[in-house]
Write a protein that holds these residues in place. Structure first.
Motif, PDB file in Angstrom:
ATOM      1  N   VAL A 126       0.852  -1.181   0.000  1.00 35.72           N
ATOM      2  CA  VAL A 126       0.000   0.000   0.000  1.00 35.72           C
ATOM      3  C   VAL A 126       0.893   1.238   0.000  1.00 35.72           C
ATOM      4  O   VAL A 126       2.038   1.197   0.463  1.00 35.72           O
ATOM      5  CB  VAL A 126      -0.973   0.011   1.202  1.00 35.72           C
ATOM      6  CG1 VAL A 126      -1.958  -1.146   1.103  1.00 35.72           C
ATOM      7  CG2 VAL A 126      -0.231  -0.029   2.515  1.00 35.72           C
ATOM      8  N   GLN A 127       0.360   2.355  -0.511  1.00 35.29           N
ATOM      9  CA  GLN A 127       1.161   3.572  -0.642  1.00 35.29           C
ATOM     10  C   GLN A 127       1.776   4.059   0.670  1.00 35.29           C
ATOM     11  O   GLN A 127       2.957   4.421   0.679  1.00 35.29           O
ATOM     12  CB  GLN A 127       0.343   4.677  -1.306  1.00 35.29           C
ATOM     13  CG  GLN A 127       0.102   4.413  -2.775  1.00 35.29           C
ATOM     14  CD  GLN A 127      -0.650   5.547  -3.443  1.00 35.29           C
ATOM     15  OE1 GLN A 127      -0.586   6.689  -3.022  1.00 35.29           O
ATOM     16  NE2 GLN A 127      -1.370   5.219  -4.504  1.00 35.29           N
ATOM     17  N   PRO A 128       1.035   4.073   1.784  1.00 33.28           N
ATOM     18  CA  PRO A 128       1.657   4.529   3.029  1.00 33.28           C
ATOM     19  C   PRO A 128       2.867   3.665   3.429  1.00 33.28           C
ATOM     20  O   PRO A 128       3.867   4.170   3.929  1.00 33.28           O
ATOM     21  CB  PRO A 128       0.538   4.428   4.064  1.00 33.28           C
ATOM     22  CG  PRO A 128      -0.717   4.521   3.263  1.00 33.28           C
ATOM     23  CD  PRO A 128      -0.409   3.845   1.962  1.00 33.28           C
ATOM     24  N   ARG A 129       2.778   2.361   3.169  1.00 35.15           N
ATOM     25  CA  ARG A 129       3.907   1.471   3.490  1.00 35.15           C
ATOM     26  C   ARG A 129       5.100   1.815   2.604  1.00 35.15           C
ATOM     27  O   ARG A 129       6.242   1.838   3.072  1.00 35.15           O
ATOM     28  CB  ARG A 129       3.483   0.013   3.304  1.00 35.15           C
ATOM     29  CG  ARG A 129       4.602  -0.982   3.500  1.00 35.15           C
ATOM     30  CD  ARG A 129       4.954  -1.122   4.969  1.00 35.15           C
ATOM     31  NE  ARG A 129       5.986  -2.127   5.113  1.00 35.15           N
ATOM     32  CZ  ARG A 129       6.992  -2.006   5.970  1.00 35.15           C
ATOM     33  NH1 ARG A 129       7.081  -0.982   6.762  1.00 35.15           N
ATOM     34  NH2 ARG A 129       7.896  -2.949   6.034  1.00 35.15           N
ATOM     35  N   THR A 174       5.842   4.659   1.327  1.00 44.31           N
ATOM     36  CA  THR A 174       6.394   5.923   1.820  1.00 44.31           C
ATOM     37  C   THR A 174       7.314   5.684   3.016  1.00 44.31           C
ATOM     38  O   THR A 174       8.426   6.230   3.080  1.00 44.31           O
ATOM     39  CB  THR A 174       5.268   6.904   2.194  1.00 44.31           C
ATOM     40  OG1 THR A 174       4.491   7.157   1.005  1.00 44.31           O
ATOM     41  CG2 THR A 174       5.807   8.203   2.731  1.00 44.31           C
ATOM     42  N   VAL A 175       6.882   4.854   3.953  1.00 44.28           N
ATOM     43  CA  VAL A 175       7.702   4.537   5.129  1.00 44.28           C
ATOM     44  C   VAL A 175       8.981   3.822   4.703  1.00 44.28           C
ATOM     45  O   VAL A 175      10.080   4.136   5.184  1.00 44.28           O
ATOM     46  CB  VAL A 175       6.894   3.684   6.140  1.00 44.28           C
ATOM     47  CG1 VAL A 175       7.783   3.123   7.237  1.00 44.28           C
ATOM     48  CG2 VAL A 175       5.767   4.503   6.733  1.00 44.28           C
ATOM     49  N   VAL A 176       8.859   2.869   3.785  1.00 42.69           N
ATOM     50  CA  VAL A 176      10.028   2.129   3.297  1.00 42.69           C
ATOM     51  C   VAL A 176      10.996   3.079   2.602  1.00 42.69           C
ATOM     52  O   VAL A 176      12.214   3.021   2.819  1.00 42.69           O
ATOM     53  CB  VAL A 176       9.593   0.970   2.365  1.00 42.69           C
ATOM     54  CG1 VAL A 176      10.780   0.367   1.639  1.00 42.69           C
ATOM     55  CG2 VAL A 176       8.856  -0.092   3.158  1.00 42.69           C
ATOM     56  N   LEU A 177      10.465   3.978   1.776  1.00 46.89           N
ATOM     57  CA  LEU A 177      11.326   4.951   1.094  1.00 46.89           C
ATOM     58  C   LEU A 177      12.073   5.838   2.090  1.00 46.89           C
ATOM     59  O   LEU A 177      13.256   6.137   1.892  1.00 46.89           O
ATOM     60  CB  LEU A 177      10.510   5.828   0.139  1.00 46.89           C
ATOM     61  CG  LEU A 177      10.239   5.237  -1.230  1.00 46.89           C
ATOM     62  CD1 LEU A 177       9.272   6.106  -2.012  1.00 46.89           C
ATOM     63  CD2 LEU A 177      11.537   5.046  -2.005  1.00 46.89           C
ATOM     64  N   GLN A 178      11.393   6.262   3.139  1.00 52.90           N
ATOM     65  CA  GLN A 178      12.053   7.090   4.155  1.00 52.90           C
ATOM     66  C   GLN A 178      13.232   6.345   4.772  1.00 52.90           C
ATOM     67  O   GLN A 178      14.315   6.911   4.935  1.00 52.90           O
ATOM     68  CB  GLN A 178      11.063   7.499   5.245  1.00 52.90           C
ATOM     69  CG  GLN A 178      10.069   8.534   4.788  1.00 52.90           C
ATOM     70  CD  GLN A 178       8.944   8.771   5.810  1.00 52.90           C
ATOM     71  OE1 GLN A 178       8.676   7.955   6.691  1.00 52.90           O
ATOM     72  NE2 GLN A 178       8.277   9.915   5.660  1.00 52.90           N
ATOM     73  N   MET A 238       4.874 -11.883  -1.720  1.00 50.16           N
ATOM     74  CA  MET A 238       4.576 -12.037  -0.306  1.00 50.16           C
ATOM     75  C   MET A 238       5.326 -10.993   0.501  1.00 50.16           C
ATOM     76  O   MET A 238       5.572 -11.166   1.676  1.00 50.16           O
ATOM     77  CB  MET A 238       4.962 -13.439   0.146  1.00 50.16           C
ATOM     78  CG  MET A 238       4.149 -14.515  -0.555  1.00 50.16           C
ATOM     79  SD  MET A 238       4.679 -16.135  -0.062  1.00 50.16           S
ATOM     80  CE  MET A 238       5.532 -16.649  -1.533  1.00 50.16           C
ATOM     81  N   THR A 239       5.717  -9.903  -0.142  1.00 52.78           N
ATOM     82  CA  THR A 239       6.548  -8.897   0.502  1.00 52.78           C
ATOM     83  C   THR A 239       5.985  -8.428   1.828  1.00 52.78           C
ATOM     84  O   THR A 239       6.642  -8.531   2.851  1.00 52.78           O
ATOM     85  CB  THR A 239       6.733  -7.683  -0.432  1.00 52.78           C
ATOM     86  OG1 THR A 239       7.253  -8.152  -1.667  1.00 52.78           O
ATOM     87  CG2 THR A 239       7.677  -6.675   0.168  1.00 52.78           C
ATOM     88  N   ASP A 240       4.748  -7.909   1.831  1.00 55.90           N
ATOM     89  CA  ASP A 240       4.199  -7.375   3.078  1.00 55.90           C
ATOM     90  C   ASP A 240       3.948  -8.456   4.108  1.00 55.90           C
ATOM     91  O   ASP A 240       4.239  -8.277   5.280  1.00 55.90           O
ATOM     92  CB  ASP A 240       2.903  -6.616   2.808  1.00 55.90           C
ATOM     93  CG  ASP A 240       3.155  -5.215   2.303  1.00 55.90           C
ATOM     94  OD1 ASP A 240       4.279  -4.713   2.491  1.00 55.90           O
ATOM     95  OD2 ASP A 240       2.237  -4.628   1.722  1.00 55.90           O
ATOM     96  N   SER A 241       3.394  -9.584   3.680  1.00 55.46           N
ATOM     97  CA  SER A 241       3.033 -10.608   4.654  1.00 55.46           C
ATOM     98  C   SER A 241       4.256 -11.264   5.268  1.00 55.46           C
ATOM     99  O   SER A 241       4.195 -11.756   6.383  1.00 55.46           O
ATOM    100  CB  SER A 241       2.139 -11.655   4.023  1.00 55.46           C
ATOM    101  OG  SER A 241       2.831 -12.345   3.001  1.00 55.46           O
ATOM    102  N   MET A 242       5.364 -11.277   4.566  1.00 53.00           N
ATOM    103  CA  MET A 242       6.547 -11.934   5.089  1.00 53.00           C
ATOM    104  C   MET A 242       7.535 -10.945   5.671  1.00 53.00           C
ATOM    105  O   MET A 242       8.560 -11.318   6.207  1.00 53.00           O
ATOM    106  CB  MET A 242       7.219 -12.729   3.972  1.00 53.00           C
ATOM    107  CG  MET A 242       6.321 -13.820   3.422  1.00 53.00           C
ATOM    108  SD  MET A 242       7.053 -14.651   2.048  1.00 53.00           S
ATOM    109  CE  MET A 242       8.174 -15.724   2.920  1.00 53.00           C
ATOM    110  N   ASP A 243       7.266  -9.663   5.556  1.00 54.66           N
ATOM    111  CA  ASP A 243       8.189  -8.633   5.975  1.00 54.66           C
ATOM    112  C   ASP A 243       7.988  -8.316   7.455  1.00 54.66           C
ATOM    113  O   ASP A 243       6.929  -7.932   7.873  1.00 54.66           O
ATOM    114  CB  ASP A 243       7.955  -7.378   5.123  1.00 54.66           C
ATOM    115  CG  ASP A 243       8.939  -6.283   5.441  1.00 54.66           C
ATOM    116  OD1 ASP A 243      10.038  -6.615   5.904  1.00 54.66           O
ATOM    117  OD2 ASP A 243       8.608  -5.119   5.214  1.00 54.66           O
TER     118      ASP A 243
END
Length: 178
Positions: A63-66, A68-72, A167-172
């Protein structure tokens, strides 16, 4: 009881997905990126050139907010950069820094070396085995791409469809970062 062709294919597909997931996990660990899967996925998506956050979200399945956090977090480490577009100041694009590119390349080299060591230990013709696997995955990926394109033209909203292999988000987990 005899299984139908469809049942055998479904069983084989489940085994393939499980195997791909296990291989991806093992390779990610040997890549020793020192990053989470989400961070590596964003760097990987930036490899072909700058992208907007919306495009990164679409190609990583986050999702976009995620994103953004990853980019930061990637910016803080000097692995990615964000800049306003000269053509449209409202648009912010993220790009891979030379340090980010180098980190990806080093991790991929470690992954390839680990894969080859594993193959050398038990496969007579490693190059042929890797080539056959690559070709088979290409055929499957192309079939899925064609199928998804056909399916999305028959649905009213394909934007909520997610890639079952991503599975990036679910496994991250934050604990994956080293």
């Amino acid at each position: 009881m005899h299984q139908s062709d469809e049942q055998r294919i479904e069983c084989a597909a489940r085994g393939l997905l499980r195997g791909i997931g296990q291989l991806a996990q093992a390779l990610f660990r040997t890549g020793d990126f020192g990053l989470t899967r989400s961070q590596v996925a964003v760097l990987d998506a930036l490899e072909d050139g700058p992208r907007r956050v919306t495009a990164l979200a679409a190609c990583t399945g986050m999702v976009q907010p995620r994103v953004t956090v990853v980019l930061q977090s990637l910016e803080e480490r000097g692995l990615a950069a964000r800049e306003r577009s000269a053509a449209d100041r409202r648009v912010v694009q993220a790009s891979l820094t030379p340090a980010g590119r180098e980190l990806l390349e080093q991790g991929r080299r470690r992954m390839a070396a680990a894969l080859l060591r594993g193959l050398d230990a038990g496969v007579a013709d490693s190059e042929r085995a890797v080539g056959a696997a690559r070709d088979a995955l290409t055929v499957l990926s192309d079939a899925m791409t064609t199928s998804n394109t056909t399916d999305s033209s028959n649905t009213t909203d394909s934007s909520n469809m997610t890639d079952p292999m991503n599975m990036t988000d679910s496994m991250d987990k934050d604990s994956e970062a080293t």
